[in-house]
Design a protein around this motif. Sequence first.
Motif, PDB file in Angstrom:
ATOM      1  N   PRO A 115       0.807  -1.232   0.000  1.00 29.03           N
ATOM      2  CA  PRO A 115       0.000   0.000   0.000  1.00 29.03           C
ATOM      3  C   PRO A 115       0.837   1.278   0.000  1.00 29.03           C
ATOM      4  CG  PRO A 115      -0.901  -1.586   1.545  1.00 29.03           C
ATOM      5  CD  PRO A 115       0.405  -2.146   1.086  1.00 29.03           C
ATOM      6  N   LEU A 116       1.968   1.274   0.732  1.00 27.03           N
ATOM      7  CA  LEU A 116       2.802   2.472   0.766  1.00 27.03           C
ATOM      8  C   LEU A 116       3.442   2.717  -0.594  1.00 27.03           C
ATOM      9  CD1 LEU A 116       4.005   4.835   2.251  1.00 27.03           C
ATOM     10  CD2 LEU A 116       5.821   3.332   3.101  1.00 27.03           C
ATOM     11  N   ASP A 117       3.892   1.650  -1.247  1.00 25.59           N
ATOM     12  CA  ASP A 117       4.472   1.801  -2.589  1.00 25.59           C
ATOM     13  C   ASP A 117       3.441   2.391  -3.551  1.00 25.59           C
ATOM     14  OD1 ASP A 117       6.799   0.733  -1.637  1.00 25.59           O
ATOM     15  OD2 ASP A 117       6.531  -1.243  -2.550  1.00 25.59           O
ATOM     16  N   ALA A 118       2.203   1.908  -3.463  1.00 26.97           N
ATOM     17  CA  ALA A 118       1.144   2.417  -4.336  1.00 26.97           C
ATOM     18  C   ALA A 118       0.826   3.877  -4.024  1.00 26.97           C
ATOM     19  CB  ALA A 118      -0.110   1.555  -4.183  1.00 26.97           C
ATOM     20  N   LEU A 119       0.875   4.234  -2.740  1.00 29.96           N
ATOM     21  CA  LEU A 119       0.624   5.621  -2.352  1.00 29.96           C
ATOM     22  C   LEU A 119       1.697   6.546  -2.913  1.00 29.96           C
ATOM     23  CD1 LEU A 119      -0.850   7.804  -0.709  1.00 29.96           C
ATOM     24  CD2 LEU A 119       0.535   7.123   1.262  1.00 29.96           C
ATOM     25  N   ILE A 120       2.953   6.097  -2.875  1.00 31.25           N
ATOM     26  CA  ILE A 120       4.060   6.905  -3.408  1.00 31.25           C
ATOM     27  C   ILE A 120       3.814   7.237  -4.877  1.00 31.25           C
ATOM     28  CG2 ILE A 120       6.504   6.853  -4.037  1.00 31.25           C
ATOM     29  CD1 ILE A 120       6.136   7.297  -1.093  1.00 31.25           C
ATOM     30  N   VAL A 121       3.360   6.257  -5.645  1.00 31.62           N
ATOM     31  CA  VAL A 121       3.102   6.473  -7.069  1.00 31.62           C
ATOM     32  C   VAL A 121       2.021   7.527  -7.265  1.00 31.62           C
ATOM     33  CG1 VAL A 121       2.286   5.393  -9.198  1.00 31.62           C
ATOM     34  CG2 VAL A 121       3.897   4.171  -7.718  1.00 31.62           C
ATOM     35  N   ARG A 122       0.976   7.460  -6.474  1.00 24.23           N
ATOM     36  CA  ARG A 122      -0.111   8.438  -6.595  1.00 24.23           C
ATOM     37  C   ARG A 122       0.350   9.831  -6.174  1.00 24.23           C
ATOM     38  NH1 ARG A 122      -3.051   4.160  -4.248  1.00 24.23           N
ATOM     39  NH2 ARG A 122      -3.298   5.273  -2.264  1.00 24.23           N
ATOM     40  N   LEU A 123       1.124   9.905  -5.102  1.00 24.64           N
ATOM     41  CA  LEU A 123       1.636  11.195  -4.651  1.00 24.64           C
ATOM     42  C   LEU A 123       2.548  11.826  -5.699  1.00 24.64           C
ATOM     43  CD1 LEU A 123       2.533  10.496  -0.902  1.00 24.64           C
ATOM     44  CD2 LEU A 123       0.778  12.048  -1.743  1.00 24.64           C
ATOM     45  N   ALA A 124       3.417  11.006  -6.277  1.00 28.22           N
ATOM     46  CA  ALA A 124       4.351  11.523  -7.283  1.00 28.22           C
ATOM     47  C   ALA A 124       3.606  12.072  -8.490  1.00 28.22           C
ATOM     48  CB  ALA A 124       5.312  10.417  -7.709  1.00 28.22           C
ATOM     49  N   ALA A 125       2.568  11.369  -8.916  1.00 25.29           N
ATOM     50  CA  ALA A 125       1.782  11.827 -10.071  1.00 25.29           C
ATOM     51  C   ALA A 125       1.074  13.143  -9.769  1.00 25.29           C
ATOM     52  CB  ALA A 125       0.777  10.762 -10.467  1.00 25.29           C
ATOM     53  N   ALA A 126       0.714  13.354  -8.517  1.00 25.79           N
ATOM     54  CA  ALA A 126      -0.023  14.561  -8.146  1.00 25.79           C
ATOM     55  C   ALA A 126       0.835  15.821  -8.268  1.00 25.79           C
ATOM     56  CB  ALA A 126      -0.548  14.429  -6.719  1.00 25.79           C
ATOM     57  N   TYR A 127       2.155  15.673  -8.226  1.00 24.45           N
ATOM     58  CA  TYR A 127       3.017  16.843  -8.361  1.00 24.45           C
ATOM     59  C   TYR A 127       2.919  17.449  -9.773  1.00 24.45           C
ATOM     60  CZ  TYR A 127       5.503  16.347  -3.895  1.00 24.45           C
ATOM     61  OH  TYR A 127       5.837  16.302  -2.552  1.00 24.45           O
ATOM     62  N   GLU A 128       2.724  16.620 -10.778  1.00 26.19           N
ATOM     63  CA  GLU A 128       2.603  17.018 -12.183  1.00 26.19           C
ATOM     64  C   GLU A 128       3.858  17.718 -12.698  1.00 26.19           C
ATOM     65  OE1 GLU A 128      -1.017  19.176 -12.825  1.00 26.19           O
ATOM     66  OE2 GLU A 128      -2.282  17.423 -12.386  1.00 26.19           O
ATOM     67  N   ASP A 129       4.216  18.858 -12.152  1.00 27.01           N
ATOM     68  CA  ASP A 129       5.398  19.597 -12.597  1.00 27.01           C
ATOM     69  C   ASP A 129       6.622  19.097 -11.820  1.00 27.01           C
ATOM     70  OD1 ASP A 129       7.370  21.368 -13.306  1.00 27.01           O
ATOM     71  OD2 ASP A 129       6.239  23.179 -12.777  1.00 27.01           O
ATOM     72  N   PRO A 130       7.640  18.540 -12.496  1.00 28.10           N
ATOM     73  CA  PRO A 130       8.832  18.054 -11.793  1.00 28.10           C
ATOM     74  C   PRO A 130       9.496  19.129 -10.935  1.00 28.10           C
ATOM     75  CG  PRO A 130       8.848  17.260 -14.048  1.00 28.10           C
ATOM     76  CD  PRO A 130       7.712  18.231 -13.947  1.00 28.10           C
ATOM     77  N   ALA A 131       9.344  20.407 -11.317  1.00 24.73           N
ATOM     78  CA  ALA A 131       9.955  21.477 -10.523  1.00 24.73           C
ATOM     79  C   ALA A 131       9.402  21.516  -9.112  1.00 24.73           C
ATOM     80  CB  ALA A 131       9.744  22.823 -11.213  1.00 24.73           C
ATOM     81  N   LEU A 132       8.117  21.180  -8.946  1.00 25.12           N
ATOM     82  CA  LEU A 132       7.514  21.158  -7.616  1.00 25.12           C
ATOM     83  C   LEU A 132       8.094  20.032  -6.766  1.00 25.12           C
ATOM     84  CD1 LEU A 132       3.753  21.766  -8.557  1.00 25.12           C
ATOM     85  CD2 LEU A 132       5.390  23.426  -7.624  1.00 25.12           C
ATOM     86  N   LEU A 133       8.319  18.891  -7.394  1.00 22.94           N
ATOM     87  CA  LEU A 133       8.907  17.754  -6.684  1.00 22.94           C
ATOM     88  C   LEU A 133      10.354  18.056  -6.304  1.00 22.94           C
ATOM     89  CD1 LEU A 133       8.341  14.946  -5.646  1.00 22.94           C
ATOM     90  CD2 LEU A 133       8.778  14.040  -7.938  1.00 22.94           C
ATOM     91  N   LYS A 134      11.098  18.679  -7.225  1.00 25.63           N
ATOM     92  CA  LYS A 134      12.469  19.091  -6.909  1.00 25.63           C
ATOM     93  C   LYS A 134      12.486  20.061  -5.729  1.00 25.63           C
ATOM     94  CE  LYS A 134      14.795  18.846 -11.435  1.00 25.63           C
ATOM     95  NZ  LYS A 134      15.502  19.669 -12.451  1.00 25.63           N
ATOM     96  N   PHE A 135      11.566  21.033  -5.765  1.00 24.37           N
ATOM     97  CA  PHE A 135      11.522  22.029  -4.692  1.00 24.37           C
ATOM     98  C   PHE A 135      11.230  21.374  -3.344  1.00 24.37           C
ATOM     99  CE2 PHE A 135       8.961  24.735  -1.914  1.00 24.37           C
ATOM    100  CZ  PHE A 135       9.833  25.795  -1.699  1.00 24.37           C
TER     101      PHE A 135
END
Length: 218
Positions: free
Chosen positions: A80-100
């Motif tokens: 479940p945690l692995d699946a949650l990570i995938v959903r969270l990562a997709a929610a960022y959409e813009d890689p710059a937000l994830l980098k920040f």
Amino acid sequence: MDLFSRTWAALRAAVAALPDEDFAKPSGCRGWLVRDLVCHLVIDAQDVLITLVTPASSPVTHDAVSYWAVSGSLPSGDDPLDALIVRLAAAYEDPALLKFHLDDVGAAAGRAADLADPGLRVSTQDMVLTAGDYLSAYVLEWTLHHLDLVAGVSSVAGPPAEGLARTREMLEKIAGAVFPESFSDEDVLLVATGRRSPTEAEAAELGDLAARLPFVLG
């Protein structure tokens, strides 16, 4: 603790240097894109911050090596945690937000590690370790995930040599096995943890040890 800081800084610098298009490429983590891996690093940084401010009064139960549990089963993606990570990562959409977000939380985790008393007892996952051992355990985490980051991209540098050497040393202690000297540190880590299969020549050198692979750490 210095090695924690060097390996963590190198991993964060590699993420910061990634072109946006590389975030959609596969990582070395089974079933994860690069963006999923980077999102996981954000969670890791949060865990470091939480653990360093969770002091323990009970005796030490684990060190940097016994912190790691070993399984012979590669991740299936059903956790479940692995699946949650995938959903969270997709929610960022813009890689710059994830980098920040990684830069923000990751820098804070790095500062907390620099300020930590290595002898302080801390608690995490029903374990008690010194802060020094806890941060030493994370050298393995940063190094393996740095290899995962560069597995599908060639635009950023890999992990520091001293991190690779220390992680190999820790992995051999965790596994209770010594890998052939002819194997580079990177090859040991990739083959031992199931990130790639050994070649025929490598399997021959490994001998009986080949049947014990992989050592999946968690």
